[in-house]
Design a protein around this motif. Sequence first.
Motif, PDB file in Angstrom:
ATOM      1  N   THR A 181       0.827  -1.203   0.000  1.00  0.00           N
ATOM      2  CA  THR A 181       0.000   0.000   0.000  1.00  0.00           C
ATOM      3  C   THR A 181       0.864   1.257   0.000  1.00  0.00           C
ATOM      4  N   ALA A 182       1.924   1.232   0.814  1.00  0.00           N
ATOM      5  CA  ALA A 182       2.852   2.374   0.844  1.00  0.00           C
ATOM      6  C   ALA A 182       3.556   2.533  -0.500  1.00  0.00           C
ATOM      7  N   ASP A 183       3.967   1.422  -1.090  1.00  0.00           N
ATOM      8  CA  ASP A 183       4.629   1.479  -2.394  1.00  0.00           C
ATOM      9  C   ASP A 183       3.695   2.041  -3.459  1.00  0.00           C
ATOM     10  N   ALA A 184       2.433   1.639  -3.420  1.00  0.00           N
ATOM     11  CA  ALA A 184       1.481   2.101  -4.424  1.00  0.00           C
ATOM     12  C   ALA A 184       1.226   3.603  -4.300  1.00  0.00           C
ATOM     13  N   LEU A 185       1.096   4.095  -3.076  1.00  0.00           N
ATOM     14  CA  LEU A 185       0.886   5.526  -2.880  1.00  0.00           C
ATOM     15  C   LEU A 185       2.127   6.308  -3.284  1.00  0.00           C
ATOM     16  N   ALA A 186       3.302   5.796  -2.904  1.00  0.00           N
ATOM     17  CA  ALA A 186       4.546   6.466  -3.291  1.00  0.00           C
ATOM     18  C   ALA A 186       4.691   6.521  -4.804  1.00  0.00           C
ATOM     19  N   ARG A 187       4.328   5.425  -5.468  1.00  0.00           N
ATOM     20  CA  ARG A 187       4.415   5.388  -6.931  1.00  0.00           C
ATOM     21  C   ARG A 187       3.454   6.404  -7.549  1.00  0.00           C
ATOM     22  N   ARG A 188       2.245   6.491  -7.001  1.00  0.00           N
ATOM     23  CA  ARG A 188       1.271   7.450  -7.516  1.00  0.00           C
ATOM     24  C   ARG A 188       1.801   8.876  -7.383  1.00  0.00           C
ATOM     25  N   LEU A 189       2.394   9.195  -6.247  1.00  0.00           N
ATOM     26  CA  LEU A 189       2.917  10.540  -6.026  1.00  0.00           C
ATOM     27  C   LEU A 189       4.136  10.820  -6.901  1.00  0.00           C
ATOM     28  N   ALA A 190       5.013   9.820  -7.038  1.00  0.00           N
ATOM     29  CA  ALA A 190       6.217  10.013  -7.844  1.00  0.00           C
ATOM     30  C   ALA A 190       5.894  10.158  -9.326  1.00  0.00           C
ATOM     31  N   ASP A 191       4.837   9.474  -9.782  1.00  0.00           N
ATOM     32  CA  ASP A 191       4.477   9.506 -11.199  1.00  0.00           C
ATOM     33  C   ASP A 191       3.552  10.660 -11.557  1.00  0.00           C
ATOM     34  N   GLY A 192       3.023  11.345 -10.555  1.00  0.00           N
ATOM     35  CA  GLY A 192       2.056  12.404 -10.811  1.00  0.00           C
ATOM     36  C   GLY A 192       2.702  13.762 -11.004  1.00  0.00           C
ATOM     37  N   PRO A 193       1.908  14.829 -11.001  1.00  0.00           N
ATOM     38  CA  PRO A 193       2.428  16.200 -11.160  1.00  0.00           C
ATOM     39  C   PRO A 193       3.120  16.662  -9.881  1.00  0.00           C
ATOM     40  N   ALA A 194       4.382  16.338  -9.754  1.00  0.00           N
ATOM     41  CA  ALA A 194       5.120  16.535  -8.498  1.00  0.00           C
ATOM     42  C   ALA A 194       5.167  17.999  -8.067  1.00  0.00           C
ATOM     43  N   LEU A 195       5.260  18.912  -9.026  1.00  0.00           N
ATOM     44  CA  LEU A 195       5.286  20.334  -8.668  1.00  0.00           C
ATOM     45  C   LEU A 195       3.962  20.744  -8.032  1.00  0.00           C
ATOM     46  N   ALA A 196       2.867  20.255  -8.576  1.00  0.00           N
ATOM     47  CA  ALA A 196       1.557  20.562  -8.006  1.00  0.00           C
ATOM     48  C   ALA A 196       1.430  19.977  -6.600  1.00  0.00           C
ATOM     49  N   TYR A 197       1.907  18.741  -6.408  1.00  0.00           N
ATOM     50  CA  TYR A 197       1.844  18.111  -5.087  1.00  0.00           C
ATOM     51  C   TYR A 197       2.678  18.884  -4.071  1.00  0.00           C
ATOM     52  N   SER A 198       3.921  19.196  -4.443  1.00  0.00           N
ATOM     53  CA  SER A 198       4.810  19.855  -3.487  1.00  0.00           C
ATOM     54  C   SER A 198       4.315  21.254  -3.144  1.00  0.00           C
ATOM     55  N   THR A 199       3.789  21.960  -4.147  1.00  0.00           N
ATOM     56  CA  THR A 199       3.271  23.306  -3.888  1.00  0.00           C
ATOM     57  C   THR A 199       2.063  23.249  -2.958  1.00  0.00           C
ATOM     58  N   THR A 200       1.214  22.256  -3.151  1.00  0.00           N
ATOM     59  CA  THR A 200       0.052  22.098  -2.272  1.00  0.00           C
ATOM     60  C   THR A 200       0.492  21.863  -0.835  1.00  0.00           C
ATOM     61  N   LYS A 201       1.509  21.005  -0.630  1.00  0.00           N
ATOM     62  CA  LYS A 201       2.000  20.768   0.726  1.00  0.00           C
ATOM     63  C   LYS A 201       2.549  22.047   1.339  1.00  0.00           C
ATOM     64  N   VAL A 202       3.335  22.797   0.579  1.00  0.00           N
ATOM     65  CA  VAL A 202       3.917  24.036   1.098  1.00  0.00           C
ATOM     66  C   VAL A 202       2.822  25.004   1.522  1.00  0.00           C
ATOM     67  N   LEU A 203       1.783  25.143   0.701  1.00  0.00           N
ATOM     68  CA  LEU A 203       0.705  26.076   1.043  1.00  0.00           C
ATOM     69  C   LEU A 203      -0.110  25.592   2.232  1.00  0.00           C
ATOM     70  N   LEU A 204      -0.348  24.297   2.325  1.00  0.00           N
ATOM     71  CA  LEU A 204      -1.051  23.770   3.500  1.00  0.00           C
ATOM     72  C   LEU A 204      -0.300  24.124   4.779  1.00  0.00           C
ATOM     73  N   THR A 205       1.023  24.012   4.739  1.00  0.00           N
ATOM     74  CA  THR A 205       1.834  24.322   5.914  1.00  0.00           C
ATOM     75  C   THR A 205       1.829  25.816   6.212  1.00  0.00           C
ATOM     76  N   ARG A 206       2.019  26.629   5.194  1.00  0.00           N
ATOM     77  CA  ARG A 206       2.126  28.077   5.388  1.00  0.00           C
ATOM     78  C   ARG A 206       0.798  28.709   5.806  1.00  0.00           C
TER      79      ARG A 206
END
Length: 275
Positions: A206-231
């Motif tokens: 399950t962890a591998d599948a989620l990691a694969r989904r995140l690694a294969d997806g729009p990483a800039l969009a994911y990382s920016t979303t995390k940064v904004l959630l934190t800020r």
Amino acid sequence: MSPFRASPGFTEKWEHFGFEVADGVATVTLNRPEKLNALTFDVYADLRDLLAELPHRGDARVLVLRGEGRGFCSGGDVEEIIGELQKMAPAELLDFTRMTGAVVKALRECPLPVIAAVNGVAAGAGSVIALASDFRLLAESASFAFLFTKVGLAGADMGSAYLLPRLIGLGRATELLILGDKVDSAKADRIGLATQVVPDADLAATADALARRLADGPALAYSTTKVLLTRELDMDLGSAIELEAITQALLMKSTDHNEFYTAWTEGRRPKWTGR
């Protein structure tokens, strides 16, 4: 690789835990199974430093935290840390507590999504490391214990009193941090502490599948979303909306957004590059 990194080379071998990067997925494996992966001074320091280095390596889009053996992490090692702390002067103790807090700060500020794959116990500092991750995947045998008060210390440690109420609410956080009782996977799921609970045998996949989904997806969009959630946790609504407006306008010029539109017009799936 980031063009803005410092001159020393990236660390390739970390001595105090397992570390590898494969196809965009970085994995840290706490590997002291005989101690339920209890943390030492060196583990804390290396985690802090790795989390600062990881976004600049250029080869990782997601980080997975695992524990080897029967548990995720049982917290600070009683012999190697707690015993030594008894001998320290107040200034040294403050250096230590600031270092442990720096690990959590680095987890939250690291722009990569972080997955904690929690097998067995996550106690003390181990529970806060999982808390500070973006996704908490729990095996059915997993449990949390914010047990700081049970050793005579404040339940508010390493940012737990900041993060936990924002995740599960003040009332539940008060219960967990003051009483320090064990929280099994069913309760963790019920109160929102778990992202997902799966059978023990399915945790790794399950962890591998989620990691694969995140690694294969729009990483800039994911990382920016995390940064904004934190800020935005401590912003007023107007400031948050303005920050999101500026960010969204910038991402509208990203390669990935353009690729989405091109793929849509051509009737195919996007090929994300994370740029």
